[in-house]
Write a protein that holds these residues in place. Structure first.
Motif, PDB file in Angstrom:
ATOM      1  N   ARG A   1      12.062  -3.504   7.589  1.00 52.19           N
ATOM      2  CA  ARG A   1      12.860  -3.956   8.738  1.00 52.19           C
ATOM      3  C   ARG A   1      12.002  -4.786   9.702  1.00 52.19           C
ATOM      4  NH1 ARG A   1      12.992  -2.351  13.496  1.00 52.19           N
ATOM      5  NH2 ARG A   1      11.951  -0.375  13.128  1.00 52.19           N
ATOM      6  N   GLN A   2      10.788  -4.303   9.974  1.00 54.55           N
ATOM      7  CA  GLN A   2       9.882  -5.035  10.854  1.00 54.55           C
ATOM      8  C   GLN A   2       9.469  -6.369  10.235  1.00 54.55           C
ATOM      9  OE1 GLN A   2       6.780  -2.556  12.830  1.00 54.55           O
ATOM     10  NE2 GLN A   2       7.797  -0.867  11.764  1.00 54.55           N
TER      11      GLN A   2
ATOM     12  N   LEU B   1       7.781   8.642   2.500  1.00 51.78           N
ATOM     13  CA  LEU B   1       7.158   7.350   2.197  1.00 51.78           C
ATOM     14  C   LEU B   1       8.221   6.261   2.051  1.00 51.78           C
ATOM     15  CD1 LEU B   1       4.318   8.381  -0.289  1.00 51.78           C
ATOM     16  CD2 LEU B   1       4.041   7.403   1.992  1.00 51.78           C
ATOM     17  N   GLN B   2       9.351   6.581   1.442  1.00 51.90           N
ATOM     18  CA  GLN B   2      10.429   5.601   1.291  1.00 51.90           C
ATOM     19  C   GLN B   2      10.986   5.196   2.653  1.00 51.90           C
ATOM     20  OE1 GLN B   2      11.309   3.944  -1.544  1.00 51.90           O
ATOM     21  NE2 GLN B   2      12.415   2.700  -0.059  1.00 51.90           N
ATOM     22  N   GLN B   3      11.107   6.152   3.554  1.00 50.18           N
ATOM     23  CA  GLN B   3      11.569   5.843   4.906  1.00 50.18           C
ATOM     24  C   GLN B   3      10.571   4.927   5.616  1.00 50.18           C
ATOM     25  OE1 GLN B   3      12.480   9.474   6.994  1.00 50.18           O
ATOM     26  NE2 GLN B   3      14.150  10.002   5.591  1.00 50.18           N
ATOM     27  N   GLU B   4       9.290   5.166   5.418  1.00 47.94           N
ATOM     28  CA  GLU B   4       8.249   4.308   5.998  1.00 47.94           C
ATOM     29  C   GLU B   4       8.345   2.899   5.427  1.00 47.94           C
ATOM     30  OE1 GLU B   4       5.134   3.073   8.392  1.00 47.94           O
ATOM     31  OE2 GLU B   4       6.409   4.842   8.517  1.00 47.94           O
ATOM     32  N   ILE B   5       8.568   2.785   4.123  1.00 47.21           N
ATOM     33  CA  ILE B   5       8.724   1.463   3.498  1.00 47.21           C
ATOM     34  C   ILE B   5       9.934   0.743   4.105  1.00 47.21           C
ATOM     35  CG2 ILE B   5       9.353   0.271   1.345  1.00 47.21           C
ATOM     36  CD1 ILE B   5       7.640   2.434  -0.119  1.00 47.21           C
TER      37      ILE B   5
ATOM     38  N   GLU C   1       0.826  -1.209   0.000  1.00 44.56           N
ATOM     39  CA  GLU C   1       0.000   0.000   0.000  1.00 44.56           C
ATOM     40  C   GLU C   1       0.865   1.266   0.000  1.00 44.56           C
ATOM     41  OE1 GLU C   1      -2.691  -0.190   3.322  1.00 44.56           O
ATOM     42  OE2 GLU C   1      -3.512  -2.115   2.659  1.00 44.56           O
ATOM     43  N   THR C   2       1.939   1.239   0.784  1.00 45.60           N
ATOM     44  CA  THR C   2       2.814   2.405   0.869  1.00 45.60           C
ATOM     45  C   THR C   2       3.551   2.622  -0.449  1.00 45.60           C
ATOM     46  OG1 THR C   2       3.076   1.974   3.234  1.00 45.60           O
ATOM     47  CG2 THR C   2       4.612   3.532   2.247  1.00 45.60           C
ATOM     48  N   ARG C   3       3.962   1.537  -1.082  1.00 41.79           N
ATOM     49  CA  ARG C   3       4.617   1.661  -2.401  1.00 41.79           C
ATOM     50  C   ARG C   3       3.646   2.252  -3.421  1.00 41.79           C
ATOM     51  NH1 ARG C   3       7.937  -3.783  -1.961  1.00 41.79           N
ATOM     52  NH2 ARG C   3       9.911  -2.870  -1.296  1.00 41.79           N
TER      53      ARG C   3
END
Length: 146
Positions: free
Chosen positions: A59-60, A50-54, A27-29
């Motif tokens: 990582r999670q 958004l890239q940082q969120e991805i 969804e974020t992508r």
């Protein structure tokens, strides 16, 4: 205590987390693709966020995949001492030495899943039923191990 049932509950919990992270990443992508524009720096900043969120979600996701890998290697065989795969009852609670996946409920029992790397497990590692240990100035006695 049916340790195989507990392992299955943990596997399901982690698998659900993995599916959730994969969905959030997708969804974020998609959101990241929607913000492509030549409108200026404001959109570049948004895309970077958004890239940082991805990256954070990835990582999670990797942590959850590692947890699932560890869980698959854990045996449901009975234990006579505190080790990975042991279900430990102390006078303060019930702990399952697997991965840190939070609290699980089995019947009317609340069981905390704890990683072998946690300070609690390190304090009681190798101990047997009837032995005591100290963590955070709190004495605990191991009353049973499965």
């Amino acid at each position: 205590m049916d340790k195989q049932e507990l392992l299955n509950i943990i596997k399901t919990k982690i698998t659900d987390k993995i599916l959730s992270f994969e969905s959030l990443i997708d969804e974020t992508r998609a959101s990241n693709n929607d913000t492509k524009s030549s409108m200026g720096d404001k959109y570049e900043t948004g895309r970077e966020m958004l890239q940082q969120e991805i990256n954070n979600l990835q990582r999670q996701l990797n942590e959850s995949l590692n947890q699932l890998s560890v869980i698959r290697k854990i045996s449901a065989e009975p234990s006579d001492k505190v080790q990975t795969g042991a279900l430990v009852k102390t006078d303060k609670g019930l702990f399952y030495v697997t991965v840190s996946a939070g609290e699980i409920i089995s019947g009317s029992q609340k069981i905390m899943t704890v990683s072998a790397e946690s300070p609690l497990v390190k304090a009681m590692l190798g101990k047997k039923s009837g032995e005591e240990f100290l963590i955070n100035n709190i004495h605990q006695k191991i009353t049973d191990i499965w």
